[in-house]
Design a protein around this motif. Structure first.
Motif, short mmCIF file in Angstrom:
data_model
loop_
_atom_site.label_atom_id
_atom_site.label_comp_id
_atom_site.label_asym_id
_atom_site.label_seq_id
_atom_site.Cartn_x
_atom_site.Cartn_y
_atom_site.Cartn_z
N HIS A 100 -98.75 21.72 -49.90
CA HIS A 100 -98.36 20.30 -49.22
C HIS A 100 -99.75 19.74 -48.57
CE1 HIS A 100 -93.75 20.38 -49.42
NE2 HIS A 100 -94.26 21.81 -49.61
N SER A 104 -96.89 15.04 -46.61
CA SER A 104 -95.81 15.53 -46.23
C SER A 104 -95.41 15.37 -44.58
CB SER A 104 -95.69 16.99 -46.64
OG SER A 104 -95.53 17.39 -48.04
N ASP A 106 -94.08 17.28 -42.41
CA ASP A 106 -94.45 18.60 -42.07
C ASP A 106 -95.74 19.30 -42.53
OD1 ASP A 106 -93.68 19.06 -44.53
OD2 ASP A 106 -91.93 20.52 -44.04
N GLY A 107 -96.88 18.11 -43.12
CA GLY A 107 -98.03 18.82 -43.48
C GLY A 107 -99.21 18.22 -42.56
N ASP A 130 -96.16 17.19 -52.43
CA ASP A 130 -95.65 16.88 -51.04
C ASP A 130 -94.04 16.48 -51.09
OD1 ASP A 130 -97.72 16.87 -49.25
OD2 ASP A 130 -98.86 15.43 -50.99
N HIS A 131 -93.47 16.44 -50.10
CA HIS A 131 -91.85 16.52 -50.13
C HIS A 131 -91.57 15.17 -50.76
CE1 HIS A 131 -90.98 20.15 -47.91
NE2 HIS A 131 -91.97 19.77 -47.26
N ASP A 341 -96.75 27.74 -50.64
CA ASP A 341 -95.95 26.64 -49.94
C ASP A 341 -97.10 26.30 -48.40
OD1 ASP A 341 -94.09 25.07 -49.20
OD2 ASP A 341 -92.65 26.40 -48.89
N HIS A 343 -98.38 24.78 -45.84
CA HIS A 343 -98.05 23.62 -44.99
C HIS A 343 -99.06 23.60 -43.73
CE1 HIS A 343 -94.13 23.35 -46.92
NE2 HIS A 343 -93.94 22.12 -46.15
N GLN A 344 -99.04 24.77 -42.82
CA GLN A 344 -99.87 24.67 -41.57
C GLN A 344 -100.27 26.39 -41.74
OE1 GLN A 344 -99.53 22.48 -39.21
NE2 GLN A 344 -97.76 21.26 -39.88
N ASP A 378 -97.96 30.10 -42.79
CA ASP A 378 -98.59 30.03 -43.98
C ASP A 378 -99.95 30.58 -44.07
OD1 ASP A 378 -96.20 28.44 -44.24
OD2 ASP A 378 -97.26 26.47 -44.30
#
Length: 570
Positions: A100, A104, A106-107, A130-131, A341, A343-344, A378
């Protein structure tokens, strides 16, 4: 049942030519004719990783890891069980199909941040996913594309696919990605607009929503058949996390595509692996953020323990004789992967940029936060999870074909340097994802070369492989009940203690005179944690243990898994 090639194993005659920036040339890090001093820092880092793993030398490397792309060309469309014509093996390329960015909700990272980090951690191919959402369908699909193209140009030794994380109607998430080309944006945009569960308000587990998911996969197959894109693939993400991917839905996805299989597997291990690090130095949640419970949309047949990871792996994959084995016992291809996966990232110092995501389809670029964030779960692509694909060469088409063919093994924490699997009998051989056709009663042997980890992983230690298990099951044909999730014949048939910490180990297992269709797959562990499998000690005496929510350090429990090889006597 007929014992021909398992459904979907035939190779399609789509274009094998090499593409764009990846002109089929060997990545510089792999190419011994390119001196160290001519490499960029990322290429040099890649070469160092390969050297540490023992992959730039003789022996196993020459046979299976760094074969010249040209050597495979004459047999480019032949099945692996081609009488051994592919003696030069495959180019094994490590990658991640679930990543992500700031596109995204949440990215936070830029595309180039994820690609740079992936290259640094040895990734050869990456998929930006991305979502799916209203903002992404309207703006994000278009806006992320120039960033992806810029990253392709900046990192020529890394193949960067554009994809998205599909909200599967009636189910969980899935990676959808296409071969790069003029229509990559338009095809993904139309797919998301017409078939995303979030965009269409189609998230509940209803027959109509399940049918919409099948229609989406058929749409992707049609785009390939109409040559809008050269190829398209779907992999189900974190399939057991919420219990909403029922067995019949997974079988439906697998069988969709109007003759061209688009859905070809699921995450054997989810991302978010740092989430299990105990507080106060970690999130103190569950590995994979698998800390859910059944809901109204969950499949009622799944046991409570399916909502947790086992040795970092999804219950569907980790259970010997469970859902994955029930799919393989049908003799149809269904593969596993592992990815970040991302994201963070755990212990990162960046904070999300500002901006109005809904209006702009993205956040502003990340900024320095001035502190280390240990509340995230992550890792960067390649930092912990790796999916290794046997490709005919260094190209987008070759990676997609390798994934579709099931030439895949996965590991955590760089537990292995390399893996070479051959099933031989009757002067023929097959490797991961392949099918060995022999006369009934032929002696069949499994030979496995395992290169031990050649150096320290990101956590700073050299992982040690303690044991390798061979798992075997019968091919019993299509199931009468599409919600079946057990395979009574699958079990661990042999375990090998590994008493070596460097170099290569060869393991051989004699399947004997094979008189019925079977498959074999591999699994291995660092030996730190284990438990009797769900189906009992006679099936799996020392499998992965259920991960403890709030106390599951991923670096202390490392596993690898391979995809299967079939043996089909006639």
């Amino acid at each position: 049942m007929g014992h021909g090639h398992p459904h979907g194993h035939h190779h399609h005659d789509h274009d094998h030519s090499h593409d764009g920036a990846a002109s089929g040339a060997m990545p510089a890090a792999f190419d011994p004719s390119v001196p160290d001093e001519a490499l960029t820092p990322e290429q040099h880092s890649r070469r160092t990783l390969l050297r540490r793993a023992g992959l730039l030398g003789a022996g196993l490397a020459a046979a299976s890891v760094v074969a010249p792309a040209a050597a495979a060309a004459p047999a480019a469309s032949a099945a692996p069980a081609s009488g051994g014509r592919r003696t030069n093996g495959f180019l094994w390329l490590s990658g991640d199909h679930h990543i992500h960015t700031q596109y995204s909700s949440d990215g936070k990272y830029r595309v180039v941040d994820q690609v740079r980090q992936g290259a640094r951690h040895g990734m050869d191919w990456l998929v930006i996913t991305d979502h799916g959402s209203v903002a992404h369908a309207k703006i994000g699909v278009d806006k992320v594309n120039p960033d992806i193209k810029a990253a392709r140009a900046a990192y020529e030794d890394t193949l960067v696919f554009q994809g998205l994380e599909w909200n599967i109607p009636g189910a969980e998430h899935g990676t959808v990605f296409v071969h790069p080309g003029n229509n990559e944006v338009s095809v993904l945009k139309q797919f998301e607009t017409d078939y995303d569960g979030s965009v269409k308000g189609a998230s509940d587990s209803t027959p109509a929503n399940e049918a919409l998911a099948i229609a989406g996969l058929n749409f992707l197959a049609e785009q390939v058949q109409r040559r809008k894109v050269k190829d398209a693939l779907m992999l189900a993400n974190h399939p057991a996390r919420r219990g909403v991917d029922s067995p019949h839905e997974i079988r439906g996805w697998r069988d969709a595509g109007r003759g061209r299989q688009i859905a070809i597997g699921f995450e054997g291990a989810p991302g978010h692996q740092a989430a299990g690090l105990p507080a106060p130095l970690g999130m103190g949640r569950a590995r994979g953020i698998y800390d859910n419970n059944p809901s109204a949309n969950s499949f009622a047949g799944y046991p409570l323990e399916s909502y947790r990871t086992w040795g970092g792996f999804d219950w569907m994959t980790a259970t010997v004789g469970g859902l994955w084995d029930s799919l393989l016992a049908e003799g149809k291809p269904w593969w596993i992967t592992a990815n970040s996966d991302s994201h963070q990232v755990y212990a990162d110092t960046a904070a999300r940029g500002g901006g109005n995501f809904d209006a702009n389809g993205r956040y502003d670029d990340p900024v320095y936060a001035g502190q280390i964030d240990i509340t995230q779960g992550d890792y960067w692509p390649g930092q912990y999870s790796r999916t290794h694909v046997g490709a005919d060469g260094f190209s987008y088409a070759a990676v997609m074909e390798g994934i579709r063919a099931g030439r895949i093994w996965v590991d955590h924490g760089q537990l292995l340097g390399a893996l070479d699997v051959r099933v031989t009998g009757g002067h023929r051989w097959a490797t991961l994802g392949g099918a060995l056709h022999v006369r009934k009663g032929t002696n069949v042997t499994l030979a496995v070369d395992v290169a031990m980890a050649g150096g320290p992983n990101w956590a700073g230690f050299v992982p040690k492989l303690a044991r390798v298990d061979v798992i075997q099951g019968d091919v019993t044909g299509p199931v009468a009940d599409k919600d079946t999730f057990t395979a009574p014949t699958a079990k661990v048939v042999k375990s090998y203690e590994v008493n070596k910490s460097s170099g290569t180990v060869r393991l051989t297992y004699d399947l004997g005179k094979v008189d019925r269709p079977v498959y074999v797959r591999l699994r291995g562990t660092d030996g730190n944690r284990g438990a009797v499998g769900a189906m009992g000690a006679a099936v799996d005496p020392a499998g992965p243990a259920i991960d403890v929510v709030g106390d599951a350090d991923p670096w202390r429990d490392l596993w690898f898994y391979s995809n299967p090889v079939w043996v089909l006597p006639s």
